[in-house]
Scaffold this motif. Structure first.
Motif, PDB file in Angstrom:
ATOM      1  N   ASP A 184      14.409 -14.136 -11.567  1.00 29.71           N
ATOM      2  CA  ASP A 184      13.778 -14.891 -12.658  1.00 29.71           C
ATOM      3  C   ASP A 184      14.764 -15.241 -13.761  1.00 29.71           C
ATOM      4  N   LEU A 214      10.324 -22.501  -2.658  1.00 32.96           N
ATOM      5  CA  LEU A 214      11.014 -23.048  -3.821  1.00 32.96           C
ATOM      6  C   LEU A 214      12.519 -22.850  -3.691  1.00 32.96           C
ATOM      7  N   ALA A 252       6.099 -26.308  -8.104  1.00 26.59           N
ATOM      8  CA  ALA A 252       5.825 -24.911  -7.775  1.00 26.59           C
ATOM      9  C   ALA A 252       5.018 -24.237  -8.874  1.00 26.59           C
ATOM     10  N   PHE A 253       5.364 -24.560 -10.134  1.00 24.25           N
ATOM     11  CA  PHE A 253       4.605 -23.977 -11.242  1.00 24.25           C
ATOM     12  C   PHE A 253       3.153 -24.435 -11.224  1.00 24.25           C
ATOM     13  N   MET A 305      10.576 -27.381  -9.360  1.00 21.24           N
ATOM     14  CA  MET A 305      10.138 -26.329 -10.264  1.00 21.24           C
ATOM     15  C   MET A 305       8.790 -26.658 -10.889  1.00 21.24           C
ATOM     16  N   TYR A 360       7.291 -20.569 -14.404  1.00 22.94           N
ATOM     17  CA  TYR A 360       6.974 -20.198 -13.020  1.00 22.94           C
ATOM     18  C   TYR A 360       7.213 -18.709 -12.771  1.00 22.94           C
ATOM     19  N   ASN A 410       2.194 -15.996  -2.948  1.00 23.35           N
ATOM     20  CA  ASN A 410       3.219 -16.112  -3.985  1.00 23.35           C
ATOM     21  C   ASN A 410       4.623 -15.949  -3.412  1.00 23.35           C
ATOM     22  N   GLY A 423       1.426 -22.623  -8.431  1.00 24.34           N
ATOM     23  CA  GLY A 423       1.337 -21.178  -8.671  1.00 24.34           C
ATOM     24  C   GLY A 423       0.303 -20.812  -9.714  1.00 24.34           C
ATOM     25  N   PHE A 475      10.232 -25.094 -17.014  1.00 25.58           N
ATOM     26  CA  PHE A 475       9.236 -24.778 -15.994  1.00 25.58           C
ATOM     27  C   PHE A 475       9.662 -23.592 -15.125  1.00 25.58           C
ATOM     28  N   ALA A 476      10.970 -23.342 -15.031  1.00 25.53           N
ATOM     29  CA  ALA A 476      11.425 -22.144 -14.321  1.00 25.53           C
ATOM     30  C   ALA A 476      10.981 -20.888 -15.066  1.00 25.53           C
ATOM     31  N   THR A 478       7.477 -18.851  -3.435  1.00 26.53           N
ATOM     32  CA  THR A 478       8.784 -18.619  -4.046  1.00 26.53           C
ATOM     33  C   THR A 478       9.907 -18.862  -3.043  1.00 26.53           C
TER      34      THR A 478
END
Length: 454
Positions: free
Chosen positions: A116, A253, A271-272, A268, A74, A246, A275, A70-71, A250
């Motif tokens: 990222d 997060l 947040a995904f 994660m 995201y 956004n 987002g 998921f990171a 972030t």
């Protein structure tokens, strides 16, 4: 009657076989992580229990795998939405044509974009933004390559970075228990990278005979315009009106990660979900984003599950214990207590000549098992094993270095010669900082850990 094979010998042959297949590219990392331990597990006489061992290993890496999957999604969504584009333009506008500002801007923007955890994406963004500026001013592009590698390699310490996920999975530790104690040393290392950027910029300013205010105050508009998305399909993915949302999401997060307010997979995944729903509310757009990044997610998930199977067989069959016992017989007790800093120093040459997969899944588990007999926790060995990453970024086994050098128009060997001393310096600075802040223990207690005691 045939005597049973020595499990230490079988384990050593298994790791050597695995690393040889990876280094020579005879098999992919995923295939080797699965096939090699099954074959040697059968040879060791553990055939009937291999299934349970593999499942046990996979279950132990499942939380890290879930978080990392998921990171990837995201940060891919944030990249698609254009979160970092205003930051890129702002940094470019601030650096002007002063070499010192340009080198500092290169390092700073590398650190921001590298959040990222993807070296290839970072290289494309940083080189695309700064190479025209370097060429216009006449700066050495090897400086760009060096600062790119140093900044990105340290930022890969983040929990969703490939090395941290591998190190945590290899020793079956929580990824946050690996990252958080190393965070102060990581910050000190990043400050040291900015110091190197300052030195390089100062040197280039003198070489080019430029004064701090002798060039135009802002970077050329043509260079900024060159970084704007010109592809209509690319521009259609951008969400400039949602930049602040956004950015705040972030930051929240990252804040949740540091504070430990909730398990990292929960943060994660949540947040995904937020987002992608806010940025791409239409189902069609969401499916397109999933499809665009599905390959990266699949590679990450399959690799870590395969690694779990590998370490599950290595530990469950008794091979890891046997190899650790064999190592204990030749390592003096006074030396063994210092396995953590020894691991950090050894990680520089080892990761230069080995892939991350071969090193973290083949070497680190055995070191961790041996270190446990000297009172050193497995997560401490995982942290120590990460400290060679700046040197690893120059490894000829890595695709990103060829990509970066190709885009910059420089030779890989020239880049390695230019950057190696700086990479070793950053590794040593980060190791010293980790020792001083407790991220890496100088010495173990000398008493075997309960889980490692015979």
């Amino acid at each position: 009657m045939i005597a049973p094979l020595n499990p230490a010998l079988v384990g050593t042959l298994m790791i050597v076989t695995f690393m040889t297949l990876i280094i020579t590219k005879r098999m992919s990392a995923i295939a080797a992580l699965i096939a090699v331990p099954i074959v040697f597990g059968i040879i060791a006489g553990a055939g009937p229990g291999l299934g349970a061992m593999m499942i046990d290993g996979v279950l132990k890496v499942a939380p890290t795998t879930l978080m990392l999957a998921f990171a990837v999604l995201y940060f891919a969504v944030m990249m698609d939405a254009g979160l970092f584009e205003p930051l890129v333009r702002r940094v470019l506008a601030l650096v002007g044509t002063d070499p010192m500002r340009i080198s500092l801007g290169t390092a700073l923007l590398t650190m921001i974009v590298s959040i990222d955890g993807d070296g290839t994406t970072t290289a494309l963004i940083i080189i695309g933004a700064f190479l025209p500026v370097y060429r216009r001013v006449g700066m050495n592009p090897l400086i760009l390559a060096t600062l790119l590698g140093l900044g990105n390699s340290l930022m890969n310490f983040v929990p969703w970075g490939g090395p941290s996920a591998r190190a945590a999975s290899a020793v079956h530790a929580e990824v946050l228990s690996v990252f958080l104690p190393l965070l102060p040393a990581m910050i000190i290392g990043l400050i040291a990278v900015l110091g190197i950027a300052w030195l390089m910029g100062r040197s280039e300013r003198a070489r080019l005979a430029l004064t701090p205010f002798g060039a135009t105050a802002g970077v050329m508009q043509a260079d900024i315009a060159a970084h704007e998305p010109s592809d209509p399909e690319l521009a259609a993915k951008r969400r400039p009106k949602l930049f602040w949302f956004n950015l705040l999401l972030t930051l929240a997060l990252v804040g949740g990660l540091i504070s430990g307010i909730a398990p990292l997979p929960v943060l994660m995944m949540g947040a995904f979900a937020i987002g992608i729903t806010v940025n791409y509310p239409r189902m069609k757009d969401q499916r397109e984003r999933f499809a665009a990044h599905s390959d990266n997610v699949a590679n990450v998930v399959v690799l870590l599950f395969a690694a779990g199977a590998f370490t599950g067989i290595l530990n469950g069959s008794g091979m890891a214990d046997a190899m650790a016992t064999a190592a204990l017989s030749v390592i003096p007790h006074d030396v063994g207590r210092y396995l953590a800093p020894i691991t950090a120093i050894a990680s520089m040459p080892l990761t230069f000549v080995m892939s991350n997969d071969a090193y973290y899944f083949g070497v680190v588990p055995v070191i961790a098992r041996t270190a446990a007999e000297f009172g050193i926790a497995p997560d401490a060995i995982a942290r120590a094993s990460l400290l060679g990453q700046p040197v690893h970024s120059l490894s000829p086994l890595l695709a990103p270095i060829y990509l970066a050098c190709g885009l910059l128009g420089v030779d890989v060997a020239d880049t390695q010669r230019f950057a190696l001393k700086w990479a070793v310096g950053i590794c040593l600075v980060t190791l010293l900082a980790a020792l001083l802040t407790g991220g890496v223990p100088l010495a173990g207690t000398g008493v075997p850990l309960p889980a490692a005691a015979p």
